[in-house]
Structures are given as C-alpha cells and as structure tokens.
Design a protein around this motif. Sequence first.
Motif, PDB file in Angstrom:
ATOM      1  N   SER A 148      39.272  44.688  23.366  1.00  0.00           N
ATOM      2  CA  SER A 148      38.608  44.511  24.785  1.00  0.00           C
ATOM      3  C   SER A 148      37.529  43.468  24.910  1.00  0.00           C
ATOM      4  N   ILE A 149      36.587  43.367  24.002  1.00  0.00           N
ATOM      5  CA  ILE A 149      35.663  42.496  24.266  1.00  0.00           C
ATOM      6  C   ILE A 149      36.260  41.032  24.374  1.00  0.00           C
ATOM      7  N   CYS A 150      37.254  40.774  23.461  1.00  0.00           N
ATOM      8  CA  CYS A 150      37.806  39.326  23.454  1.00  0.00           C
ATOM      9  C   CYS A 150      38.509  38.880  24.569  1.00  0.00           C
ATOM     10  N   SER A 151      39.095  40.065  25.208  1.00  0.00           N
ATOM     11  CA  SER A 151      40.039  40.024  26.294  1.00  0.00           C
ATOM     12  C   SER A 151      39.158  40.094  27.612  1.00  0.00           C
ATOM     13  N   ASP A 152      38.058  40.575  27.463  1.00  0.00           N
ATOM     14  CA  ASP A 152      37.111  40.640  28.827  1.00  0.00           C
ATOM     15  C   ASP A 152      37.784  41.742  29.613  1.00  0.00           C
ATOM     16  N   GLU A 153      38.333  42.762  29.091  1.00  0.00           N
ATOM     17  CA  GLU A 153      39.023  43.821  29.979  1.00  0.00           C
ATOM     18  C   GLU A 153      38.660  45.238  29.431  1.00  0.00           C
ATOM     19  N   THR A 154      38.028  46.046  30.009  1.00  0.00           N
ATOM     20  CA  THR A 154      37.564  47.375  29.576  1.00  0.00           C
ATOM     21  C   THR A 154      38.616  48.239  29.194  1.00  0.00           C
ATOM     22  N   GLY A 155      38.474  49.392  28.533  1.00  0.00           N
ATOM     23  CA  GLY A 155      39.417  50.220  28.431  1.00  0.00           C
ATOM     24  C   GLY A 155      39.995  50.985  29.693  1.00  0.00           C
ATOM     25  N   ILE A 156      39.179  51.323  30.844  1.00  0.00           N
ATOM     26  CA  ILE A 156      39.519  51.837  32.093  1.00  0.00           C
ATOM     27  C   ILE A 156      40.285  50.935  32.779  1.00  0.00           C
ATOM     28  N   GLU A 157      39.827  49.458  32.696  1.00  0.00           N
ATOM     29  CA  GLU A 157      40.605  48.556  33.354  1.00  0.00           C
ATOM     30  C   GLU A 157      42.096  48.290  32.702  1.00  0.00           C
ATOM     31  N   GLN A 158      42.203  48.563  31.368  1.00  0.00           N
ATOM     32  CA  GLN A 158      43.659  48.290  30.790  1.00  0.00           C
ATOM     33  C   GLN A 158      44.447  49.726  31.164  1.00  0.00           C
ATOM     34  N   LYS A 211      37.975  34.043  34.045  1.00  0.00           N
ATOM     35  CA  LYS A 211      38.476  34.303  32.517  1.00  0.00           C
ATOM     36  C   LYS A 211      37.446  33.356  31.710  1.00  0.00           C
ATOM     37  N   LYS A 212      36.987  33.952  30.577  1.00  0.00           N
ATOM     38  CA  LYS A 212      36.346  33.012  29.640  1.00  0.00           C
ATOM     39  C   LYS A 212      37.084  33.218  28.186  1.00  0.00           C
ATOM     40  N   SER A 213      36.584  32.255  27.294  1.00  0.00           N
ATOM     41  CA  SER A 213      37.066  32.322  25.829  1.00  0.00           C
ATOM     42  C   SER A 213      36.607  33.530  25.390  1.00  0.00           C
ATOM     43  N   LYS A 214      37.315  33.669  24.128  1.00  0.00           N
ATOM     44  CA  LYS A 214      36.950  35.007  23.284  1.00  0.00           C
ATOM     45  C   LYS A 214      35.779  34.841  22.665  1.00  0.00           C
ATOM     46  N   TRP A 215      35.029  33.593  22.233  1.00  0.00           N
ATOM     47  CA  TRP A 215      33.914  33.420  21.692  1.00  0.00           C
ATOM     48  C   TRP A 215      32.879  33.767  22.822  1.00  0.00           C
ATOM     49  N   MET A 216      33.076  32.966  23.928  1.00  0.00           N
ATOM     50  CA  MET A 216      32.040  33.264  24.905  1.00  0.00           C
ATOM     51  C   MET A 216      32.172  34.882  25.191  1.00  0.00           C
TER      52      MET A 216
END
Length: 298
Positions: free
Chosen positions: A240-250, A260-265
């Motif tokens: 969820s953190i790497c994709s920058d999308e919370t559980g509710i949003e998914q 959209k940001k990189s996974k590291w960011m």
Amino acid sequence: MKSPAHRSRDIERHAGYLRPEHCAPPPQLGPSGAMWFIRDGCGIVCGVITWMLVLFAEFVVLFVMLMPARSVLYSLVNGVLFNTLAVLALGSHFKAMCTDPGAVPKGNATKEFIESLQLKPGQVVYKCPKCCSIKPDRAHHCSVCKRCIRKMDHHCPWVNNCVGESNQKYFVLFTMYIALISLHSLIMAAFHFVFCFERDWNTCSTFSPPATVILLILLCFEGLLFLIFTSVMFGTQVHSICSDETGIEQLKKEERRWAKKSKWMNLKVVFGHPFSISWLSPFAKPDHGKAEPYQYVV
C-alpha cells in the motif's frame, strides 16, 4: 438535468448550506502534547489482549526454554534478541495506539472557514456531515474514532486506532516485530522439543512434563497464528505504501487524483527523510521534511 452526484457537489460547494446549529465552532484544543486515545471498548480489550499474549510468550521463552538450557551463551543471545524484539513490538504498538493518525479538525465546516478558502467557480469542497469537518483530499471518516482521518488505511482494533497518515510507520513496525518474535519463538520451541527428547523431560524444564508440553504447544499455536496474520498485514501495508494507495482507496477503487511518486519516495514519506536506522525505531519520530499543504478543494 443534473445527476444526484452533481447536485450533491453543488450543495457541498455552497458555503452557507450548514446552519450554525448544525455545525458548532471547533472545540478548543487540549493541552499541547496531549495523548491521543480512542475510548472504544472492543479496541481497548484487543489492545490489552495483544500485550498479554506478548507477555505470555515472554514468560514461556524465559522460564520454560531459556533458563533450563544447557548453554549459557545460547540463553543469553536468544534472551537478548527476543526481549529486544518484544520491546520494539510493544513500543510500536503503544505509538500506533496513542499517536494521532491524522485527524482532521472537528467542526471546522463553518461558513467563516469555507469562505476563507476563497473558492472559485467550479471548485468543490467536501464536507463530512458526521463530524462536521472540511475533508482534505484522500481523507475518510471513521465511525469508531468519530473523526475524518487523512490517508486513512483502515481502523485496526488490535491497536485501538485508525491507521493513517501520521501513525502508519508505527503500525508497519508493529506487524514486522510481532512477525519476527513469532518466528523466533517457533524456532526456539522446535529446538527445545529436540532438547527435551534427548534428555529427561524432568530436567529440561523447571515445570512438570505435562505443563511444559502444554505451554510449548500454546506458544507454537500463538506464534504460528500471529506469524501468518502479521506477515500478511506487513506485506499489504508495504504494498500500500509503495503504490501510494490506501486500503480504503483500493477497496473503493477511487479515481487517482494525486501525483504519482516512486516507490522509494513513497517509503520516505511514511518513514521519514532521509533513510536512517530511525526507520526501524518506534521511538524516533519520522522526519517528513517540509510538509505539503493539504488540498481542501478539487
């Protein structure tokens, strides 16, 4: 003719639609540094059970497996390792439970505050009728916390709190350390069973053989159960953190309106800038650098 969704947005954009009696001024803030704590019966019970299970594992590991061990070095190394992981796990749990997850100020959906946003034609402001607050982008209302939470992932009864923008690091560390101590206890239990089979059961433990077997079986059951559960939670949280999308949003499959940001960011946003050993410590507050302003309108 406008759809109900469009009419709803028009109402949300209208600054004066809420009457003063419907939306009282925001309550005064408590003393600076006041501890965040949700008074939910189920969550409190789950939190207490979590600590009791860790303390039970601590008891079995120390008094059933390590103290009767033949090697002092074995007992010392495993005792230090297990206790270190247990302290980090309980510290992470406490921080996840008693840290404000990112609650939006309650009752700020007043006419004065909305007018201060200086809305332009076509802009939409989202209001929560349950807690009477103006919701920033990606905020959701929690029925247990009775607040809107920024970047809310889910409400976890085991930490008696929401997992959101400000405490997700502690929740991730909690799941990781619980998984590690569960794995460690399972490995030590397997070694102790072998140790007891090689020797007399009356000498491999300070307890009677039946009590020793029962305690080890309970520890193995607890360790296996929580290893599976927390490993899955840890994996889903990292994804969820790497994709920058919370559980509710998914779950809701919400339209992505944020950059959209990189996974590291994305990892650095949660754990802090820059990368350091503090990422693994629940006692170090994440350094998020310069905070981005919250978007109230779209």
